[in-house]
Motif scaffolding. Structure first.
Motif, PDB file in Angstrom:
ATOM      1  N   GLY A 166     -73.881  23.331 -21.295  1.00 54.53           N
ATOM      2  CA  GLY A 166     -72.936  24.162 -22.038  1.00 54.53           C
ATOM      3  C   GLY A 166     -71.490  23.877 -21.669  1.00 54.53           C
ATOM      4  O   GLY A 166     -70.577  24.337 -22.354  1.00 54.53           O
ATOM      5  N   TYR A 167     -71.290  23.111 -20.604  1.00 55.10           N
ATOM      6  CA  TYR A 167     -69.916  22.822 -20.160  1.00 55.10           C
ATOM      7  C   TYR A 167     -69.136  22.113 -21.258  1.00 55.10           C
ATOM      8  O   TYR A 167     -67.957  22.405 -21.493  1.00 55.10           O
ATOM      9  CB  TYR A 167     -69.970  21.963 -18.890  1.00 55.10           C
ATOM     10  N   TYR A 168     -69.782  21.167 -21.944  1.00 56.45           N
ATOM     11  CA  TYR A 168     -69.097  20.445 -23.017  1.00 56.45           C
ATOM     12  C   TYR A 168     -68.966  21.291 -24.275  1.00 56.45           C
ATOM     13  O   TYR A 168     -67.925  21.271 -24.937  1.00 56.45           O
ATOM     14  CB  TYR A 168     -69.847  19.155 -23.342  1.00 56.45           C
ATOM     15  N   ALA A 169     -70.033  22.039 -24.564  1.00 59.52           N
ATOM     16  CA  ALA A 169     -70.062  22.792 -25.834  1.00 59.52           C
ATOM     17  C   ALA A 169     -69.068  23.949 -25.851  1.00 59.52           C
ATOM     18  O   ALA A 169     -68.712  24.438 -26.923  1.00 59.52           O
ATOM     19  CB  ALA A 169     -71.479  23.313 -26.096  1.00 59.52           C
ATOM     20  N   ASN A 170     -68.644  24.396 -24.657  1.00 56.50           N
ATOM     21  CA  ASN A 170     -67.712  25.529 -24.568  1.00 56.50           C
ATOM     22  C   ASN A 170     -66.417  25.076 -23.908  1.00 56.50           C
ATOM     23  O   ASN A 170     -66.157  25.388 -22.750  1.00 56.50           O
ATOM     24  CB  ASN A 170     -68.343  26.656 -23.735  1.00 56.50           C
ATOM     25  N   PRO A 171     -65.589  24.337 -24.652  1.00 52.48           N
ATOM     26  CA  PRO A 171     -64.461  23.646 -24.007  1.00 52.48           C
ATOM     27  C   PRO A 171     -63.361  24.558 -23.485  1.00 52.48           C
ATOM     28  O   PRO A 171     -62.444  24.074 -22.818  1.00 52.48           O
ATOM     29  CB  PRO A 171     -63.938  22.717 -25.111  1.00 52.48           C
ATOM     30  N   SER A 172     -63.444  25.852 -23.743  1.00 49.97           N
ATOM     31  CA  SER A 172     -62.408  26.724 -23.184  1.00 49.97           C
ATOM     32  C   SER A 172     -62.944  27.578 -22.040  1.00 49.97           C
ATOM     33  O   SER A 172     -62.184  28.286 -21.377  1.00 49.97           O
ATOM     34  CB  SER A 172     -61.821  27.618 -24.275  1.00 49.97           C
ATOM     35  N   LYS A 173     -64.238  27.503 -21.791  1.00 53.59           N
ATOM     36  CA  LYS A 173     -64.840  28.332 -20.744  1.00 53.59           C
ATOM     37  C   LYS A 173     -64.519  27.758 -19.358  1.00 53.59           C
ATOM     38  O   LYS A 173     -64.527  26.548 -19.157  1.00 53.59           O
ATOM     39  CB  LYS A 173     -66.352  28.378 -20.945  1.00 53.59           C
TER      40      LYS A 173
ATOM     41  N   VAL B 251     -74.991  11.366 -26.260  1.00 55.45           N
ATOM     42  CA  VAL B 251     -73.654  11.022 -25.747  1.00 55.45           C
ATOM     43  C   VAL B 251     -72.584  11.499 -26.728  1.00 55.45           C
ATOM     44  O   VAL B 251     -71.565  12.082 -26.327  1.00 55.45           O
ATOM     45  CB  VAL B 251     -73.551   9.510 -25.478  1.00 55.45           C
ATOM     46  N   ASP B 252     -72.820  11.279 -28.019  1.00 51.75           N
ATOM     47  CA  ASP B 252     -71.819  11.680 -29.010  1.00 51.75           C
ATOM     48  C   ASP B 252     -71.660  13.194 -29.095  1.00 51.75           C
ATOM     49  O   ASP B 252     -70.633  13.681 -29.573  1.00 51.75           O
ATOM     50  CB  ASP B 252     -72.176  11.100 -30.390  1.00 51.75           C
ATOM     51  N   SER B 253     -72.660  13.946 -28.626  1.00 52.37           N
ATOM     52  CA  SER B 253     -72.547  15.408 -28.680  1.00 52.37           C
ATOM     53  C   SER B 253     -72.193  16.029 -27.325  1.00 52.37           C
ATOM     54  O   SER B 253     -72.030  17.248 -27.241  1.00 52.37           O
ATOM     55  CB  SER B 253     -73.846  16.018 -29.218  1.00 52.37           C
ATOM     56  N   HIS B 254     -72.084  15.209 -26.270  1.00 46.87           N
ATOM     57  CA  HIS B 254     -71.747  15.758 -24.951  1.00 46.87           C
ATOM     58  C   HIS B 254     -70.515  15.106 -24.314  1.00 46.87           C
ATOM     59  O   HIS B 254     -70.106  15.507 -23.219  1.00 46.87           O
ATOM     60  CB  HIS B 254     -72.926  15.623 -23.984  1.00 46.87           C
ATOM     61  N   PHE B 255     -69.976  14.095 -24.984  1.00 47.68           N
ATOM     62  CA  PHE B 255     -68.752  13.451 -24.491  1.00 47.68           C
ATOM     63  C   PHE B 255     -67.832  13.233 -25.680  1.00 47.68           C
ATOM     64  O   PHE B 255     -68.288  13.179 -26.827  1.00 47.68           O
ATOM     65  CB  PHE B 255     -69.075  12.121 -23.793  1.00 47.68           C
ATOM     66  N   ARG B 256     -66.549  13.090 -25.399  1.00 45.77           N
ATOM     67  CA  ARG B 256     -65.572  12.949 -26.479  1.00 45.77           C
ATOM     68  C   ARG B 256     -65.502  11.482 -26.912  1.00 45.77           C
ATOM     69  O   ARG B 256     -64.584  10.744 -26.538  1.00 45.77           O
ATOM     70  CB  ARG B 256     -64.202  13.483 -26.054  1.00 45.77           C
ATOM     71  N   THR B 257     -66.480  11.072 -27.698  1.00 46.40           N
ATOM     72  CA  THR B 257     -66.563   9.702 -28.189  1.00 46.40           C
ATOM     73  C   THR B 257     -65.936   9.589 -29.570  1.00 46.40           C
ATOM     74  O   THR B 257     -65.802  10.588 -30.289  1.00 46.40           O
ATOM     75  CB  THR B 257     -68.026   9.265 -28.303  1.00 46.40           C
ATOM     76  N   ILE B 258     -65.576   8.345 -29.936  1.00 47.78           N
ATOM     77  CA  ILE B 258     -65.313   8.050 -31.346  1.00 47.78           C
ATOM     78  C   ILE B 258     -66.654   7.556 -31.880  1.00 47.78           C
ATOM     79  O   ILE B 258     -67.083   6.433 -31.586  1.00 47.78           O
ATOM     80  CB  ILE B 258     -64.217   6.991 -31.519  1.00 47.78           C
ATOM     81  N   ALA B 259     -67.321   8.413 -32.623  1.00 47.87           N
ATOM     82  CA  ALA B 259     -68.742   8.209 -32.901  1.00 47.87           C
ATOM     83  C   ALA B 259     -68.974   7.405 -34.177  1.00 47.87           C
ATOM     84  O   ALA B 259     -69.601   7.876 -35.125  1.00 47.87           O
ATOM     85  CB  ALA B 259     -69.449   9.564 -32.965  1.00 47.87           C
ATOM     86  N   ASP B 260     -68.465   6.175 -34.177  1.00 50.97           N
ATOM     87  CA  ASP B 260     -68.739   5.328 -35.338  1.00 50.97           C
ATOM     88  C   ASP B 260     -68.959   3.880 -34.892  1.00 50.97           C
ATOM     89  O   ASP B 260     -68.665   3.514 -33.745  1.00 50.97           O
ATOM     90  CB  ASP B 260     -67.615   5.441 -36.379  1.00 50.97           C
ATOM     91  N   GLN B 261     -69.460   3.062 -35.815  1.00 53.52           N
ATOM     92  CA  GLN B 261     -69.831   1.687 -35.490  1.00 53.52           C
ATOM     93  C   GLN B 261     -68.672   0.859 -34.955  1.00 53.52           C
ATOM     94  O   GLN B 261     -68.848   0.121 -33.981  1.00 53.52           O
ATOM     95  CB  GLN B 261     -70.460   1.050 -36.747  1.00 53.52           C
ATOM     96  N   PRO B 262     -67.461   0.964 -35.525  1.00 55.55           N
ATOM     97  CA  PRO B 262     -66.376   0.116 -35.013  1.00 55.55           C
ATOM     98  C   PRO B 262     -66.019   0.407 -33.554  1.00 55.55           C
ATOM     99  O   PRO B 262     -65.414  -0.432 -32.891  1.00 55.55           O
ATOM    100  CB  PRO B 262     -65.198   0.448 -35.939  1.00 55.55           C
ATOM    101  N   HIS B 263     -66.372   1.585 -33.053  1.00 57.79           N
ATOM    102  CA  HIS B 263     -66.013   1.965 -31.685  1.00 57.79           C
ATOM    103  C   HIS B 263     -67.233   2.043 -30.778  1.00 57.79           C
ATOM    104  O   HIS B 263     -67.269   2.816 -29.828  1.00 57.79           O
ATOM    105  CB  HIS B 263     -65.262   3.301 -31.694  1.00 57.79           C
TER     106      HIS B 263
END
Lengths: 369, 369
Positions: A166-173, B251-263
């Motif tokens: 949940g640390y990522y999903a709640n970026p203001s917590k 990874v795309d839902s837990h880290f701030r990625t650019i989630a597309d093929q070019p990246h």
């Protein structure tokens, strides 16, 4: 110091005295290297070892007869050394090594865990309560290796930071933080590798038994002492500087912490408990929740001056250590008006099963509103 | 498969044929366990070993005479086994183990690294260019252990995620991602522990030689094959499913990625290169940058159909492997209009120094605007 040395001396594995028929339901230890069939454990807690060294004269395992030379293996007809402990081991994790023709080596079948100032072999005796640190299909937190600048030791030092699901999903917590220390001869890998602290937290959070918090684990033997030289030359100050002046500011500036005393705890096992005691007492404005796991006690005199700043004192050990010490200390602290809790791990000694259970018991008590 | 088997066969350590006076400037290997004086390395690349096993009949080290039985240690007057390689080793990291009276064990002085489907001893021969993976006083990224759900294998699987320095300080910034694979018999720990990928990135970023990106490392031998059974039963599909269907979405839902093929890039060493080739070709909509490090080549025919989707093809190996293969493949790809680059690591074989240098060369080429 004396008390700690005594605790260490008691930390060998003990087992039942009566003779017992060994059940032949041995399975590979969960701490084995991939594809390795040995060492094995059975449902009674016996461990069985298998070492290939056909030309060796003598192969011993350090486990199984605490203090009496361990388990002597016998060479079978195929030239392979085999042996089973003389009795059941305590539940949980044990460090061990092999002696081959007078030299100390690790068991090629087992994974290695840092203890006794070396990477030792590890074996896991299945515990009746192993579910609480099992890898389950629940959301998992992350354990991040960080390298933080340490001007006082002129290097970058390593710490591991558990961030809850949940640390990522709640970026203001923002989250409270527990600084959690290993014991003598261990390092910052111990609480994750041997202790499964991350899995204990994941499971507690999935069961809604705790409010999520961050755990930070770093190396506590900042002024390294040579193996065998004892604690005579050990001083807490260098570690206190690293922890309070360097690591805490780094964590507070790189993770979403609640960066104040009421939301900061410190706990440690064994020598880490001694460090916790010294550092919490010297820094009452930094930590509010204190935990000593097989690591001594606080007297009422120790803490009276900072009574209003201390929110929890947690004291624990295994039933095979000195449970009366922690029980009586907690009673005295409670009578003096402190929120003090003692916990005794049934049937365990100065080993990681005691500390896994201690974390399980302590975590729900931390950072209560 | 044939080419890969040949590369593996060539991966032993080679050294100079001419006789040479050994300089007595030995120091402990940087990969030693804390406080351990041996193994040692000297400025010429010789390695010296010391093993205590007074009653043993024979102690050998697997390093030093690639394919000819390694270095035989001799027992000295104090009953300690000592020995020095017959010649200098290649620069960089080497796996090894000890044979004692017919059994395989690790050197108690060295730290362990997962290779050859076991935790092996590791030694580091100081390289002339070791500065690029040194721990320096620069901002350091984090390496996070994540446990991601894998329905296809019915468990939570482990990956390590390198996030660059500045990740926390810039909470709205998103980053490209490189998926980086280990070789046969290694695991998801290899690129950090042996490869120092995190330090290579930290140093490149501090020197402003690259734009920061995320690196993800996971275990690539999803359908584990038994040691010694070769690649006959190995299939890429189970790993492809884990990587593309399970890990990338996590990874795309837990880290701030650019989630597309070019990246999104994929690269791997040795067997990880074979996986990279198969998986990139089968998933042209997923990856845009491809890297094979001592892991084969792409032919023009392999990639023609997806020419407009491929932004980079990076091919590398050590000069002691088959450098003409990667050079010629890159030339052919360039002639066919691809952005293809080859790199040959001078004086190294099928070992981690080749792959550390390959990452150093490849990283600045990734995700160029």
């Amino acid at each position: 110091m004396k008390q700690f040395a005594l605790l260490l001396a008691m930390s060998g594995s003990l087992f039942l005295a009566q003779a017992q028929e060994i059940k032949e339901d041995f399975v590979p230890s969960s701490k084995n290297q991939p594809q390795q069939e040995y060492p094995q454990v059975n449902s009674q807690g016996y461990a069985r070892f298998r070492i290939v060294a056909p030309a060796a004269d003598s192969v011993r395992v350090s486990l199984g007869l605490g203090g009496q030379g361990g388990t002597k293996l016998e060479k079978n007809a195929e030239g392979v050394w085999m042996g089973t402990t003389a009795g059941p081991m305590d539940e949980g994790f044990h460090y061990y090594h092999i002696n081959i023709d007078g030299g100390t080596f690790n068991d090629p079948g087992a994974k290695n865990y840092y203890g006794s100032v070396r990477w030792e072999s590890g074996i896991e005796i299945p515990a009746h309560d192993q579910d609480f640190y099992a890898l389950k299909d629940v959301p998992h937190g992350h354990v991040s290796q960080v390298l933080f600048p340490s001007p006082s030791t002129e290097t970058s030092r390593r710490a591991f930071v558990y961030t809850p699901p949940g640390y990522y999903a709640n970026p203001s917590k923002r989250y409270p933080v527990l600084y959690l220390q290993h014991g003598w001869g261990e390092d910052e890998t111990a609480w994750s590798n041997q202790g499964h602290a991350n899995l204990i937290m994941d499971n507690l959070i999935a069961d809604k038994k705790i409010e999520p918090f961050i755990i930070v684990m770093t190396y506590g033997m900042t002024n390294e002492i040579k193996f065998g030289s004892g604690f005579r030359n050990f001083s807490f100050e260098p570690f206190e500087t690293v922890l309070v002046k360097e690591l805490i500011p780094y964590v507070d500036s790189h993770f979403r912490t609640i960066a104040d005393q009421p939301h900061r705890a410190m706990a440690g096992l064994s020598m880490g408990g001694m460090e916790t005691k010294n550092i919490t007492l010297a820094n009452p404005e930094v930590f509010s929740h204190y935990g000593l796991l097989s690591g001594g006690t606080y007297s009422v005199e120790d803490v009276t001056a900072n009574k209003d700043k201390i929110k929890l004192i947690f004291l624990s050990c295994g039933s095979k250590e000195r449970p009366d010490g922690v029980k009586n200390a907690a009673i005295a602290l409670k009578e003096a008006g402190f929120n003090a809790v003692s916990y005794v791990s049934e049937g365990t000694a100065h080993e990681f099963q005691t500390w896994r259970r201690s974390l399980l018991e302590m975590a729900p008590l931390l950072f209560k509103k």
